[in-house]
Each structure stands twice: as structure tokens, then as C-alpha cells.
Design a protein around this motif. Sequence first.
Motif, PDB file in Angstrom:
ATOM      1  N   GLU A 116       0.669  -1.323  -0.192  1.00  0.00           N
ATOM      2  CA  GLU A 116       0.317   0.003  -0.210  1.00  0.00           C
ATOM      3  C   GLU A 116       0.725   1.296   0.014  1.00  0.00           C
ATOM      4  N   ASP A 118       0.586   5.568   0.770  1.00  0.00           N
ATOM      5  CA  ASP A 118      -0.227   6.673   1.393  1.00  0.00           C
ATOM      6  C   ASP A 118       0.198   7.748   0.304  1.00  0.00           C
ATOM      7  N   MET A 151      -6.656   3.895   5.152  1.00  0.00           N
ATOM      8  CA  MET A 151      -5.376   2.859   5.121  1.00  0.00           C
ATOM      9  C   MET A 151      -5.861   1.576   5.629  1.00  0.00           C
ATOM     10  N   GLN A 180      -7.059   8.285  -1.046  1.00  0.00           N
ATOM     11  CA  GLN A 180      -5.657   8.657  -0.701  1.00  0.00           C
ATOM     12  C   GLN A 180      -4.715   7.612  -0.571  1.00  0.00           C
ATOM     13  N   TYR A 181      -5.093   6.340  -0.517  1.00  0.00           N
ATOM     14  CA  TYR A 181      -4.438   5.302  -0.246  1.00  0.00           C
ATOM     15  C   TYR A 181      -4.788   4.301  -1.587  1.00  0.00           C
ATOM     16  N   THR A 183      -3.882   0.160  -2.838  1.00  0.00           N
ATOM     17  CA  THR A 183      -3.420  -1.160  -2.157  1.00  0.00           C
ATOM     18  C   THR A 183      -3.685  -2.016  -3.232  1.00  0.00           C
TER      19      THR A 183
END
Length: 437
Positions: A116, A118, A151, A180-181, A183
Motif C-alpha cells: 500500500e 499513502d 489506510m 488517498q491510499y 492497495t
Amino acid sequence: MSEHLMCMLVFTMWACCRVTSGVCPEGHYGFNCSYTCHCTSGCDSVTGCSGGCMKDWSGPKCTIENVALNKTAYQSGYHPYVVRHSSYAVDGNTDQGTFGSLCVVTPSLEPYTWWEVDLGRPYYIDQLAVHFRTDYVAPRNDVHVFSSLKMNQTNTSHLCGVTTLNSSDVTYITCDDTAQYITLFQGTNNDDVDVYHYKPRTRMDICEVEVLICTAGTFGDNCTDFCHCQGQSCNFVTGECVGGCKHNWTGTQCNECDSDHYGSLCIASCSNRHCDQTNSISRCDNTNGQCDNGCEAGWTGTSCLQKCPVGRYGHGCNQLCSEKHCLGETSCNHVTGKCDHGCDRGYISSDCTKACNFAYGFNCNMSCSSRKCYGSLECDQFYGRCREGCLDGFELPDCTTGTTCRAGTFGSGCKLRCSERHCDGDSTMCDAQSGTC
């Protein structure tokens, strides 16, 4: 004023002059010079970049930013034999090294694995690119790509897409999400698709992840289309502006000049031209400035910037000054046709086309009724001549009041001489009308 403030003032004036003249300060381009160049060379003040792009940036005009570059990354665990920190996948280096030595590798013995990044803040993400290891394809099979505002959501957030064994070495995935994340999740045992029998199971080999967004004010597949929204960015896919357009612009995407502007940046004004304004709108073509509905009276040319040729005036310059009665056949105003130096004798009105009516002379300023004509009162518009001569004591040609015979003459038309009367004393003086001594 201090030397520092004076320098700041001079610089500000210089910058403003460059902007208003269409030449942006170095490193900027576009409408109001509001766009920043992200190329190493070749940035045009109007069209932007045409050379190579700076690090983090890509696309034909260097308007695509990789917002994942050097951001914080982490993963579920590391492969015991290949330990590469999660940040290797966001270091901007797409060189994989020997046998993927510069790529991130997740464990193979876990029920599932994930990696992941950020992004630091939410972005609207249209597209991202995943660079897989090229010499070993099994771990790329069935990788799920998710986006989220929170997250560690692993496989429960927005699904952007899923890769397959046949996915490209660089796979582009459309997210169409604000997140924003990002994965990458693997929950599939890929032992069955591994031709090398390395038993990859839930392992992933990730060499680079790029999260690609259009710089503010651009949109489209390659972020090469421009929008000029008021106070906010447009939709990065459709270009739609929801809060209206900046001044000079119009359209759903605010990328068309409004009815009074034209040119590549819509900074040239149609009102500086002389387009026909029949509908109270000075319209011109929003690309080249040609007047849509022709020119106002007195102007010609495709852009209506040329006055009518000397001797012509009015709409289409179709009327001739020579058809008027200008003083000395001089020129007339290219718009109204008004004679530049007034009217010739016997004519009046602003365009000198109306003959004097029971008046005569320049500007028709002499009244026919003021003459002292004998017999017919017919009045010549030019000189006011009396056809049958003047009453006694007045001279031709117009027999006007106050124009008495010259000294030594009398009678009709002042044709008789006082000296012929044999007056006592000064025989050259007698009554102007009767000739009486």
C-alpha cells in the motif's frame, strides 16, 4: 521609498507587462500564465511543453503527475530471500535490475499479501500504472488494485481493477475514484500458473507503482486538453466545470472563447474590431477573430480593422463620397459619409445631399426672401440670382438688403452714373435709387 521596495515594484510591473503582452515569465505558460512548465526544455508561453519532462511528470505536454513518487509505502510482510523495502515501488526507478533485484516482493506462504502507498492527501485518480517484473509473470496473476480514503482497507474498498497472467508488463488501470491510499492485494495461489514451478502462491513482484493525475486545469487521456474553470479544477476525464468559467471563456469545459474574445488563449477582444453589432453583440470567430456577421459601417476586411478606401463609406464601403456635394470635392467620413470640410454651395445636411430650399449659398445661410428682386422671385440655390434683375438701388447677382449701389451709380442694377445727372457741386454723388441730386 526603500531600494528593496523599489526593486519589488519594478519587478512586479515587468511581470505584469509580460503577462498582458502574451509573454509569460520563464517556467509558466497558458491563460494568465497560470500553468507551470514541467519540462526540461522547450516550454512555449501559449502551448506549454514540447521537450522532455522533469522527474515525476510525463505525457506529451508534461502535464501528468505521478503523485505516488517517494510517498510512504508499506506492505503485509517481506519475502525471506528478497528483502526490498516497500519504497522501492515508488522511487521513480522503473529499472528492475537483475532478476527483479530492484522490485518489491511480498511473502509467498501467507493466505494473502498486500502492498500500500499513502499519497499524503486525497486525489481524484483516473489512472494508475503497475510495473511488473518482466522475467517472471506468475505473481502478476489476479492482483486486485483498490483505492480508499482510509489506510489498510486491503480488499474491502473501491476496486479499480484486476490483473491477469496476460496483463502487460506495464499495466494501466482506471480507478475513477477519489482516494488517498492505493492497495495491491493478492489472495490467489498462483502455483498452478507458474511454468517454472517456483511456487509463488500469494507472492507479488512489484517494480513500480505510478498514480497518475492531470495537473489542475487539464483533462483527457493524456491530460493535453485544457479547461478554465472558475475557482476549481475540472473533471479530469470529461473536463466538465461545475462552478462556471474564468473570464473570457465559455462552454461545458470552459475551453471555448466567449462571444467577445478569440485566439489561442482568448485574450484578444472582438470589441477592438469593428464587427457588425446588429444584435448588440460584437461577435467574431473565436479562433481567428474574423467577424461572423460582417463589418460595421465604414470598415472592411475579414477582421474589420481597415477603414473604407478614400472616397467610399458606409456598410460594405458601397457608397461613394463623389455622389455627395462636398466642398471642393473633398473626401467624406468613412463611417457616416459626412463631408470632411463641409458642403459645397447650395447644399446642406450632415451628408450634403439636400439642396437648399428657398435659401442659397454656403450652408444655405442666405434667405431668398431677403433679396430685392424685380419681377420673378425664383431663387437660384447657389447664388440667389434674380432672373429679372434688382429693384432700384440694389446690385446683382442676389440683390440683397444692404447691398446699395456703389458711390457714383444709381437705378436698376446700379447701371446709371450720377455724373450724367449734372448735379450742382459734387456731380459724382446722387440718390442710389432715383438718381436725385
